[in-house]
Design a protein around this motif. Sequence first.
Motif, PDB file in Angstrom:
ATOM      1  N   MET A  54       0.846  -1.200   0.000  1.00 30.80           N
ATOM      2  CA  MET A  54       0.000   0.000   0.000  1.00 30.80           C
ATOM      3  C   MET A  54       0.883   1.252   0.000  1.00 30.80           C
ATOM      4  N   SER A  55       0.596   2.222  -0.858  1.00 29.54           N
ATOM      5  CA  SER A  55       1.396   3.450  -0.879  1.00 29.54           C
ATOM      6  C   SER A  55       1.074   4.303   0.347  1.00 29.54           C
ATOM      7  N   SER A  56       2.062   5.055   0.829  1.00 27.17           N
ATOM      8  CA  SER A  56       1.783   5.914   1.994  1.00 27.17           C
ATOM      9  C   SER A  56       1.541   7.361   1.560  1.00 27.17           C
ATOM     10  N   ILE A  57       1.461   7.599   0.255  1.00 25.64           N
ATOM     11  CA  ILE A  57       1.201   8.948  -0.240  1.00 25.64           C
ATOM     12  C   ILE A  57      -0.299   9.079  -0.534  1.00 25.64           C
ATOM     13  N   TYR A  58      -0.926  10.024   0.127  1.00 23.23           N
ATOM     14  CA  TYR A  58      -2.355  10.235  -0.094  1.00 23.23           C
ATOM     15  C   TYR A  58      -2.579  11.706  -0.427  1.00 23.23           C
ATOM     16  N   PRO A  59      -3.379  11.984  -1.452  1.00 23.31           N
ATOM     17  CA  PRO A  59      -3.697  13.383  -1.743  1.00 23.31           C
ATOM     18  C   PRO A  59      -4.630  13.922  -0.667  1.00 23.31           C
ATOM     19  N   PRO A  60      -4.757  15.269  -0.546  1.00 22.08           N
ATOM     20  CA  PRO A  60      -5.702  15.820   0.425  1.00 22.08           C
ATOM     21  C   PRO A  60      -7.111  15.299   0.150  1.00 22.08           C
ATOM     22  N   LEU A  61      -7.917  15.217   1.215  1.00 25.09           N
ATOM     23  CA  LEU A  61      -9.306  14.782   1.051  1.00 25.09           C
ATOM     24  C   LEU A  61     -10.160  16.027   0.847  1.00 25.09           C
ATOM     25  N   GLU A  62     -11.253  15.852   0.151  1.00 29.11           N
ATOM     26  CA  GLU A  62     -12.101  17.005  -0.144  1.00 29.11           C
ATOM     27  C   GLU A  62     -13.537  16.706   0.260  1.00 29.11           C
ATOM     28  N   THR A  63     -14.172  17.659   0.923  1.00 23.70           N
ATOM     29  CA  THR A  63     -15.604  17.549   1.218  1.00 23.70           C
ATOM     30  C   THR A  63     -16.269  18.756   0.561  1.00 23.70           C
ATOM     31  N   GLN A  64     -17.558  18.904   0.808  1.00 21.52           N
ATOM     32  CA  GLN A  64     -18.257  20.037   0.188  1.00 21.52           C
ATOM     33  C   GLN A  64     -17.612  21.376   0.581  1.00 21.52           C
ATOM     34  N   ARG A  65     -17.268  21.502   1.888  1.00 23.72           N
ATOM     35  CA  ARG A  65     -16.769  22.801   2.364  1.00 23.72           C
ATOM     36  C   ARG A  65     -15.307  22.819   2.771  1.00 23.72           C
ATOM     37  N   PHE A  66     -14.653  21.640   2.784  1.00 20.95           N
ATOM     38  CA  PHE A  66     -13.285  21.598   3.320  1.00 20.95           C
ATOM     39  C   PHE A  66     -12.300  20.855   2.445  1.00 20.95           C
ATOM     40  N   ILE A  67     -11.052  21.242   2.672  1.00 15.51           N
ATOM     41  CA  ILE A  67      -9.934  20.403   2.244  1.00 15.51           C
ATOM     42  C   ILE A  67      -9.329  19.861   3.536  1.00 15.51           C
ATOM     43  N   LEU A  68      -9.164  18.560   3.594  1.00 15.43           N
ATOM     44  CA  LEU A  68      -8.483  17.937   4.737  1.00 15.43           C
ATOM     45  C   LEU A  68      -7.090  17.575   4.240  1.00 15.43           C
ATOM     46  N   ARG A  69      -6.101  18.294   4.761  1.00 13.18           N
ATOM     47  CA  ARG A  69      -4.738  18.134   4.241  1.00 13.18           C
ATOM     48  C   ARG A  69      -3.754  17.930   5.381  1.00 13.18           C
ATOM     49  N   ASP A  70      -2.556  17.467   5.018  1.00 15.81           N
ATOM     50  CA  ASP A  70      -1.507  17.313   6.021  1.00 15.81           C
ATOM     51  C   ASP A  70      -1.146  18.684   6.600  1.00 15.81           C
ATOM     52  N   PHE A  71      -0.781  18.691   7.862  1.00 15.81           N
ATOM     53  CA  PHE A  71      -0.339  19.940   8.493  1.00 15.81           C
ATOM     54  C   PHE A  71       1.053  20.327   8.002  1.00 15.81           C
ATOM     55  N   VAL A  72       1.323  21.633   8.011  1.00 17.09           N
ATOM     56  CA  VAL A  72       2.691  22.129   7.823  1.00 17.09           C
ATOM     57  C   VAL A  72       3.021  22.964   9.070  1.00 17.09           C
ATOM     58  N   GLU A  73       4.321  23.167   9.314  1.00 16.65           N
ATOM     59  CA  GLU A  73       4.727  23.837  10.570  1.00 16.65           C
ATOM     60  C   GLU A  73       4.070  25.216  10.708  1.00 16.65           C
ATOM     61  N   SER A  74       3.886  25.898   9.566  1.00 13.09           N
ATOM     62  CA  SER A  74       3.356  27.276   9.630  1.00 13.09           C
ATOM     63  C   SER A  74       1.865  27.322  10.011  1.00 13.09           C
ATOM     64  N   ASP A  75       1.240  26.172  10.188  1.00 11.41           N
ATOM     65  CA  ASP A  75      -0.162  26.149  10.640  1.00 11.41           C
ATOM     66  C   ASP A  75      -0.277  26.378  12.150  1.00 11.41           C
ATOM     67  N   TRP A  76       0.871  26.490  12.852  1.00 12.61           N
ATOM     68  CA  TRP A  76       0.804  26.421  14.323  1.00 12.61           C
ATOM     69  C   TRP A  76      -0.082  27.506  14.923  1.00 12.61           C
ATOM     70  N   THR A  92      -3.263  12.670  10.587  1.00 11.16           N
ATOM     71  CA  THR A  92      -3.882  13.848  11.179  1.00 11.16           C
ATOM     72  C   THR A  92      -3.991  14.888  10.083  1.00 11.16           C
ATOM     73  N   PHE A  93      -5.171  15.431   9.923  1.00 10.28           N
ATOM     74  CA  PHE A  93      -5.400  16.406   8.856  1.00 10.28           C
ATOM     75  C   PHE A  93      -5.787  17.764   9.424  1.00 10.28           C
ATOM     76  N   ALA A  94      -5.285  18.807   8.780  1.00 12.57           N
ATOM     77  CA  ALA A  94      -5.793  20.152   9.048  1.00 12.57           C
ATOM     78  C   ALA A  94      -7.132  20.272   8.344  1.00 12.57           C
ATOM     79  N   ILE A  95      -8.112  20.882   9.022  1.00 12.56           N
ATOM     80  CA  ILE A  95      -9.410  21.138   8.377  1.00 12.56           C
ATOM     81  C   ILE A  95      -9.359  22.566   7.857  1.00 12.56           C
ATOM     82  N   ALA A  96      -9.233  22.703   6.533  1.00 12.29           N
ATOM     83  CA  ALA A  96      -9.105  24.041   5.941  1.00 12.29           C
ATOM     84  C   ALA A  96     -10.359  24.364   5.137  1.00 12.29           C
ATOM     85  N   LEU A  97     -10.927  25.531   5.391  1.00 13.14           N
ATOM     86  CA  LEU A  97     -12.107  25.959   4.625  1.00 13.14           C
ATOM     87  C   LEU A  97     -11.728  26.111   3.165  1.00 13.14           C
ATOM     88  N   LYS A  98     -12.581  25.608   2.286  1.00 13.14           N
ATOM     89  CA  LYS A  98     -12.302  25.778   0.854  1.00 13.14           C
ATOM     90  C   LYS A  98     -12.366  27.245   0.466  1.00 13.14           C
TER      91      LYS A  98
END
Length: 194
Positions: A1-23, A69-75
């Motif tokens: 199984m690959s460990s690379i996954y693209p961000p997930l998308e919902t109607q209102r959000f992008i669920l993406r990996d965190f980056v340090e600058s999100d702190w 763990t995903f950041a919940i970012a508003l689209k």
Amino acid sequence: MSSIYPPLETQRFILRDFVESDWQAVHAYACNPEVVRYLPFGPNSEEDTKNYLHTEIKSRRKKVRDHFTFAIALKSDKQVIGSCRISISDRNKQEASIGYCLAKEFWGQGYGTEVARKLLEFGFKQLSLHRVFALCHPKNKASMRVLIKVGMRQEGYLREYEWSRGEWQDRLLFAMLDREMMQMQLLNIELEKV
Ligand SMILES: CC(C)(COP(=O)(O)OP(=O)(O)OC[C@H]1O[C@@H](n2cnc3c(N)ncnc32)[C@H](O)[C@@H]1OP(=O)(O)O)[C@@H](O)C(=O)NCCC(=O)NCCS
């Protein structure tokens, strides 16, 4: 199984990996006692939040990921308003747990439900899980409601299950099986036809 996954998308959000600058965005809610009341951490100091993000980012270096763990970012404006996670607890049993957390000003708009639904879909479809569970403090009515709305079933009441904030705390156990997810999706397709 690959460990690379693209961000997930919902109607209102992008669920993406965190980056340090999100702190700072994370800290804005992780330091709020009301938000973390039923969580195992916080209220965070800035140092706590930076360390948390650093640990999460480092955990992605594993070849096969078992913790997402995903950041919940508003689209709409890319603002990070919370976080969510799915963690494989037992690969042989194809079992994982989910969790989520939102900044208080975004509660009550169906966001928690939208995110939890996506975590289940990701878990069953992309991670090929058999069972997904969630633990919830019995007084955490909003979270309990989210778990019920996404179709998870209460399976148990775990007495004095976790040592948290200086006391033994009870937990409600909710879970969903892969076939229940499929049944729910089939039902939704049928309802759309009506
Ligand atoms: C749990 C959480 C993510 C829910 O997010 P949300 O976006 O407000 O959730 P939704 O709007 O999708 O649904 C919330 C439901 O709980 C209900 N609710 C909220 N507070 C409630 C209360 N005190 N009593 C009963 N129901 C309550 C809402 O009415 C809604 O149900 P409805 O759609 O049937 O009206 C959010 O409250 C949160 O981040 N809490 C802090 C972190 C946390 O506790 N995480 C869960 C750990 S298990």
